[in-house]
Design a protein around this motif. Sequence first.
Motif, short mmCIF file in Angstrom:
data_model
loop_
_atom_site.label_atom_id
_atom_site.label_comp_id
_atom_site.label_asym_id
_atom_site.label_seq_id
_atom_site.Cartn_x
_atom_site.Cartn_y
_atom_site.Cartn_z
N TYR A 196 37.75 30.72 40.24
CA TYR A 196 38.14 31.78 41.48
C TYR A 196 36.78 32.00 41.82
CZ TYR A 196 43.16 31.65 40.92
OH TYR A 196 44.53 31.02 40.77
N GLN A 199 35.18 30.20 44.40
CA GLN A 199 36.07 30.07 45.66
C GLN A 199 36.86 28.72 45.40
OE1 GLN A 199 34.38 31.60 49.34
NE2 GLN A 199 32.61 31.67 48.16
N LYS A 201 40.59 26.40 43.98
CA LYS A 201 41.83 26.80 43.82
C LYS A 201 42.48 26.00 42.75
CE LYS A 201 45.02 24.69 46.62
NZ LYS A 201 45.84 24.19 47.73
N PHE A 245 39.48 40.65 44.39
CA PHE A 245 39.59 39.96 43.20
C PHE A 245 37.97 40.24 42.52
CE2 PHE A 245 37.81 36.07 41.35
CZ PHE A 245 38.54 35.95 40.12
N PHE A 276 42.14 38.19 48.44
CA PHE A 276 42.04 37.18 47.37
C PHE A 276 43.18 37.67 46.31
CE2 PHE A 276 37.76 37.93 49.25
CZ PHE A 276 37.34 36.69 49.39
N GLU A 279 44.24 34.77 43.94
CA GLU A 279 43.26 34.98 42.79
C GLU A 279 43.64 36.13 41.50
OE1 GLU A 279 41.39 32.49 45.88
OE2 GLU A 279 42.60 34.38 45.87
N CYS A 280 43.84 37.46 42.35
CA CYS A 280 44.21 38.54 41.45
C CYS A 280 45.37 38.26 40.87
CB CYS A 280 44.20 39.58 42.28
SG CYS A 280 42.80 40.46 43.03
N THR A 283 45.12 35.53 37.69
CA THR A 283 44.40 36.01 36.80
C THR A 283 45.22 36.97 36.06
OG1 THR A 283 42.48 35.60 38.09
CG2 THR A 283 42.54 37.26 36.23
#
Length: 497
Positions: A196, A199, A201, A245, A276, A279-280, A283
Amino acid sequence: MANSEVSAEVNEAGEKVVTQEDIEAAEKLKNEANTFFKNQHYNEAIELYSKAIEKNPKSAVMYANRSIANMRMENFGYALSDASKAIELDRTYTKAYYRRAAAYMSLGKYKLALKDFEFVTQARPNDQDAKMKYNECNKIVKKIAFEKAISVDKKEVNIADSINLDSMTIEEEYTGPSLEDGKVTLKFVTDLMEHYVAQKKLHRKYAYKILIDVKAYLMKQPSLVDINVPEDQKFTVCGDIHGQFYDLMNIFKLNGLPSPQNPYLFNGDFVDRGSFSVECIFTLFSFKLLYPDHFFMSRGNHETLDMNRVYGFRGEVTSKYTSQMADLFTEVYNWLPLAHCINNRVLVMHGGLFSKDDVMLDDIRKVERNQQPPEDGIMCELLWSDPQPMAGRAPSKRGVGCQFGPDVTANFLQRNRLDYIIRSHEVKNDGYEVAHDGKCITVFSAPNYCDTMGNLGAFITMNGKDLTPNFTTYKAVPHPDVQPMAYAHSFLNMMCQ
């Protein structure tokens, strides 16, 4: 009443008589407030607009300006009231209708927003911007109506069960993190975070698998989760992340990765506004699956469908994956716990306390949470309420939940034999605030919120022995050149007008 009996400053109706001196003073205050607003100092702007209104309460512009400042502070209830007052003072003031529509949209009242947009398009038929906003709002209203028309009993709707993971192929060119035997491992999570940061996916098959597994786990959890922290162990509570993120990565850099020896609680609003959010949330959900007994997540008011429609998360998921995945997220969020209790002494929730005095911890445990939050009651207030410095209660500045004073907090703690509460939900300049005689703590973990607020972020650490809160603050770190709200609904552009 005879004219001679009327004060020089008040007319027969009891209204302030506005003099030319008042008008000039109000205009000066308004200009000062505008400067604070442009510099993104919204609290100072609101204070000065309020003083201007005291001088000239008949100016629709003053109320409209204060309305947008309140919008920026997410005081949607106040913003709505101010915009309505501006319209009352000047029925032709189109900007006030824009402001009120924005407040209605922020509160999920799309049909009322549509009426205000419709007024603007009729008043300004050649205004393409107004027409665009009307059309976008109309799309949401029609979409909601369509969803209701085709919906069946919510208990029968189960997107997770409709996902066919076996049909999803991992392409040879995919070089990102992979689940091991369908399970999250520490290597997977560390690889995912590096992925992530670069950047890239996560493959859709793994993304769907994480969501399905998280939902299955959360469904077995109570609405109020009890956490036991051993005397010699550290425990960390983080507030709002809001899709930031790279600031989340900085928290882990400062405080260490989650582990059985370093447990965390993230207190809602993981997504929206920041761009983002995907992503957050992946995670955080990955850590939840990796360490289910040492990593905790509370639902926030932004883990809801109405907020996700407007503030970017739904658009981001649809852009990066599919609308089906966005629907699955809604299903998962419905099962997030509403509150956590640490060692039977500290209650943690996203928003705050209640409009009634008799709420006990067992009442929270009994809440049926598999739903979108109602407009009142325990679930709503856990996600939306805010503290106030005055005693008693007041209507919420947000238009949802309530505001509660130090006496309300003290009474709740005494009745439930608790030491203090931790909540999030509000931007604080220092990243945290200690209020109500030390019994109500706010923690907010998204520094320089929306790249505009200039606030610090913070997290709380404590040990199981005394549960004394310790605060760590930090500044925002750089992130890729993707602006906050990049995926938010286009209507929000009007807030910049």
